[in-house]
Design an enzyme around this catalytic site. Structure first.
Site, PDB file in Angstrom:
ATOM      1  N   LYS A  67       0.870  -1.180   0.000  1.00 29.12           N
ATOM      2  CA  LYS A  67       0.000   0.000   0.000  1.00 29.12           C
ATOM      3  C   LYS A  67       0.901   1.223   0.000  1.00 29.12           C
ATOM      4  O   LYS A  67       1.833   1.313   0.805  1.00 29.12           O
ATOM      5  CB  LYS A  67      -0.902   0.021   1.232  1.00 29.12           C
ATOM      6  CG  LYS A  67      -1.783   1.265   1.262  1.00 29.12           C
ATOM      7  CD  LYS A  67      -2.848   1.193   2.341  1.00 29.12           C
ATOM      8  CE  LYS A  67      -2.332   1.599   3.684  1.00 29.12           C
ATOM      9  NZ  LYS A  67      -3.418   1.808   4.661  1.00 29.12           N
ATOM     10  N   ASN A 160     -12.374  14.121  23.089  1.00 32.31           N
ATOM     11  CA  ASN A 160     -11.536  14.511  21.961  1.00 32.31           C
ATOM     12  C   ASN A 160     -10.907  15.860  22.244  1.00 32.31           C
ATOM     13  O   ASN A 160     -11.510  16.721  22.890  1.00 32.31           O
ATOM     14  CB  ASN A 160     -12.362  14.574  20.671  1.00 32.31           C
ATOM     15  CG  ASN A 160     -11.458  14.647  19.447  1.00 32.31           C
ATOM     16  OD1 ASN A 160     -10.516  13.867  19.316  1.00 32.31           O
ATOM     17  ND2 ASN A 160     -11.725  15.579  18.555  1.00 32.31           N
ATOM     18  N   THR A 221      -1.171   5.503  16.877  1.00 33.23           N
ATOM     19  CA  THR A 221       0.283   5.636  16.761  1.00 33.23           C
ATOM     20  C   THR A 221       0.835   4.660  15.737  1.00 33.23           C
ATOM     21  O   THR A 221       0.884   3.454  15.971  1.00 33.23           O
ATOM     22  CB  THR A 221       0.933   5.421  18.145  1.00 33.23           C
ATOM     23  OG1 THR A 221       0.440   6.447  19.008  1.00 33.23           O
ATOM     24  CG2 THR A 221       2.443   5.526  18.069  1.00 33.23           C
TER      25      THR A 221
HETATM   26  P1  NAD Z   1      -8.292  12.794  11.442  1.00 28.88           P
HETATM   27  O1  NAD Z   1      -7.386  13.870  10.986  1.00 28.88           O
HETATM   28  O2  NAD Z   1      -9.591  12.617  10.780  1.00 28.88           O
HETATM   29  O3  NAD Z   1      -8.554  12.943  13.024  1.00 28.88           O
HETATM   30  C1  NAD Z   1      -7.492  13.199  13.901  1.00 28.88           C
HETATM   31  C2  NAD Z   1      -7.951  12.985  15.326  1.00 28.88           C
HETATM   32  O4  NAD Z   1      -6.846  13.258  16.206  1.00 28.88           O
HETATM   33  C3  NAD Z   1      -9.060  13.930  15.774  1.00 28.88           C
HETATM   34  O5  NAD Z   1      -9.830  13.287  16.763  1.00 28.88           O
HETATM   35  C4  NAD Z   1      -8.283  15.103  16.374  1.00 28.88           C
HETATM   36  O6  NAD Z   1      -9.054  15.869  17.275  1.00 28.88           O
HETATM   37  C5  NAD Z   1      -7.190  14.349  17.089  1.00 28.88           C
HETATM   38  N1  NAD Z   1      -5.981  15.123  17.304  1.00 28.88           N
HETATM   39  C6  NAD Z   1      -5.307  15.880  16.400  1.00 28.88           C
HETATM   40  N2  NAD Z   1      -4.203  16.390  16.961  1.00 28.88           N
HETATM   41  C7  NAD Z   1      -4.187  15.959  18.253  1.00 28.88           C
HETATM   42  C8  NAD Z   1      -3.304  16.140  19.359  1.00 28.88           C
HETATM   43  N3  NAD Z   1      -2.213  16.888  19.228  1.00 28.88           N
HETATM   44  N4  NAD Z   1      -3.619  15.544  20.523  1.00 28.88           N
HETATM   45  C9  NAD Z   1      -4.718  14.777  20.655  1.00 28.88           C
HETATM   46  N5  NAD Z   1      -5.592  14.560  19.652  1.00 28.88           N
HETATM   47  C10 NAD Z   1      -5.320  15.146  18.473  1.00 28.88           C
HETATM   48  O7  NAD Z   1      -7.413  11.466  11.356  1.00 28.88           O
HETATM   49  P2  NAD Z   1      -7.897   9.968  11.272  1.00 28.88           P
HETATM   50  O8  NAD Z   1      -8.010   9.578   9.855  1.00 28.88           O
HETATM   51  O9  NAD Z   1      -9.047   9.749  12.166  1.00 28.88           O
HETATM   52  O10 NAD Z   1      -6.593   9.215  11.845  1.00 28.88           O
HETATM   53  C11 NAD Z   1      -6.273   9.290  13.215  1.00 28.88           C
HETATM   54  C12 NAD Z   1      -4.920   8.640  13.451  1.00 28.88           C
HETATM   55  O11 NAD Z   1      -4.967   7.259  13.153  1.00 28.88           O
HETATM   56  C13 NAD Z   1      -3.775   9.201  12.604  1.00 28.88           C
HETATM   57  O12 NAD Z   1      -2.676   9.408  13.460  1.00 28.88           O
HETATM   58  C14 NAD Z   1      -3.462   8.095  11.637  1.00 28.88           C
HETATM   59  O13 NAD Z   1      -2.127   8.084  11.199  1.00 28.88           O
HETATM   60  C15 NAD Z   1      -3.799   6.876  12.473  1.00 28.88           C
HETATM   61  N6  NAD Z   1      -4.098   5.665  11.699  1.00 28.88           N
HETATM   62  C16 NAD Z   1      -3.601   4.493  12.151  1.00 28.88           C
HETATM   63  C17 NAD Z   1      -3.873   3.342  11.463  1.00 28.88           C
HETATM   64  C18 NAD Z   1      -3.379   2.030  11.975  1.00 28.88           C
HETATM   65  O14 NAD Z   1      -3.474   1.027  11.278  1.00 28.88           O
HETATM   66  N7  NAD Z   1      -2.923   1.966  13.182  1.00 28.88           N
HETATM   67  C19 NAD Z   1      -4.623   3.373  10.283  1.00 28.88           C
HETATM   68  C20 NAD Z   1      -5.150   4.583   9.876  1.00 28.88           C
HETATM   69  C21 NAD Z   1      -4.894   5.732  10.606  1.00 28.88           C
END
Ligand code: NAD
Length: 321
Positions: A67, A160, A221
């Site tokens: 990916k 949040n 993370t």
């Molecule tokens: P998004 O941008 O739609 O949402 C981000 C979220 O993080 C929101 O709830 C926001 O309020 C919060 N946030 C932003 N900055 C912050 C901070 N400094 N402290 C605390 N909260 C904070 O993103 P998303 O698509 O929902 O993705 C969220 C996370 O999940 C990203 O870090 C992404 O890389 C990760 N992710 C992980 C996987 C995995 O397989 N583990 C897969 C997809 C996404």
């Protein structure tokens, strides 16, 4: 080769199919039938984007590929596009020829939600009633829907950093027909299962916010430097992950490892629990924590099932490549 565009994925892939594909591939990883290649993930110095590649080979499912994609934090406000953008490329493992190119955005959300749901099915207490959500962005709603199918929850609580976004979770709760309550972080002690899914680079909550018996799925993370929970919680919990190598380098356990508070051998692949080779939770007071770092094999597994369905249904676009 075949192309399955992003717009076709919703009609092809269900939460149940994603769950099955991810559970199977986690089990194959623990049996060493499938392995992930080292992850490349880089800040490209443009649009604050993180871009990279996650790939692997599943010898059992004969799925080879990667990916490519990442996280563009300004997409939503600047372009009305979701912040995650990705595409899955599948190759024929016999010949190395390109097999398929598949839109990866919805698949990422479904496979990520499936991973925490798999952890809940195998590690949470059977009598879990309160689901706690930390994070309310794009992934959070998928996480919440998948988690709610795993236990007989009677309430969702949410926190949040940007409180307005909690409306996203409240909407899903209304649709599903379950009460939703906004809480402050100390209020998370009510939760039997907590999912964290934020893009935070600092610990948001720690051991004092978590009751005995809770299962936590740390899903946000996935990059060096990111962090959602304090290391005192990592030291207290029984630790599980999708892939140990990722957990200690780009996952939630990276910080406790760096601080010598835990050893790599303290972390178990969740696939071992699925296969019955590890007992998982030992009693109702254990705190279990799943470090969901997101592996390429998850993406390949869901993409491969989508391609098969798209070919069967005549939706896949065939290209002479
Ligand atoms: P998004 O941008 O739609 O949402 C981000 C979220 O993080 C929101 O709830 C926001 O309020 C919060 N946030 C932003 N900055 C912050 C901070 N400094 N402290 C605390 N909260 C904070 O993103 P998303 O698509 O929902 O993705 C969220 C996370 O999940 C990203 O870090 C992404 O890389 C990760 N992710 C992980 C996987 C995995 O397989 N583990 C897969 C997809 C996404």
């Amino acid at each position: 080769m075949y192309i399955v565009p992003e717009k076709e994925i919703a009609a092809l892939m269900s939460r149940e199919a994603a769950f099955d594909a991810v559970e199977k591939v986690f089990a194959a990883m623990a049996r060493k039938d499938a392995y992930n290649f080292p992850v490349v993930r880089e800040g490209i110095g443009h649009e604050d984007a993180l871009y990279g590649f996650k790939g692997g080979f599943d010898r059992a499912g004969l799925t080879l590929g990667l990916k490519a994609g990442g996280y563009w934090p300004h997409n939503l406000e600047r372009r009305q596009l979701i912040n995650h953008q990705s595409t899955v490329f599948l190759f024929d493992p016999d010949s190395g020829r390109m097999h398929a190119m598949v839109g990866g955005n919805l698949l990422t959300a479904l496979r990520t939600a499936a991973a925490s749901a798999v952890s809940i099915r195998h590690l949470a207490r059977q009598d879990a009633k309160v689901l706690g959500m930390v994070g309310a962005g794009h992934q959070a709603t998928f996480q919440m829907r998948a988690a709610l199918e795993q236990r007989d929850f009677d309430k969702v609580i949410g926190w949040n950093m940007h409180p307005d976004m909690l409306e996203n979770l409240a909407k899903v709760a209304t649709e599903v027909g379950i009460p939703f309550e906004r809480v402050d972080l100390p209020g998370m002690v009510q939760a039997d299962v907590i999912i964290s899914i934020t893009s935070s680079f600092d610990a948001i909550f720690g051991s004092e916010h978590v009751s005995d018996g809770t299962h936590i799925a740390c899903m946000g993370t996935d990059t060096k430097g990111k962090q959602e929970v304090a290391t005192d919680l990592i030291s207290r919990a029984m630790l599980f992950t999708d892939e140990v190598a990722q957990s200690i380098s780009i996952g939630e356990c990276q910080h406790a490892i760096a601080a010598n508070q835990i050893a790599e051998s303290d972390i178990t692949q969740v696939g071992a629990v699925i296969n019955g080779d590890h007992p998982g939770r030992q009693n109702d007071s254990d705190v279990t924590l799943f470090d969901g770092t997101g592996v390429g094999l998850q993406d390949l597994a869901v993409a491969a099932s989508v391609v098969d369905l798209a070919i069967q249904q005549g939706i896949a676009i065939e290209v002479d490549f």
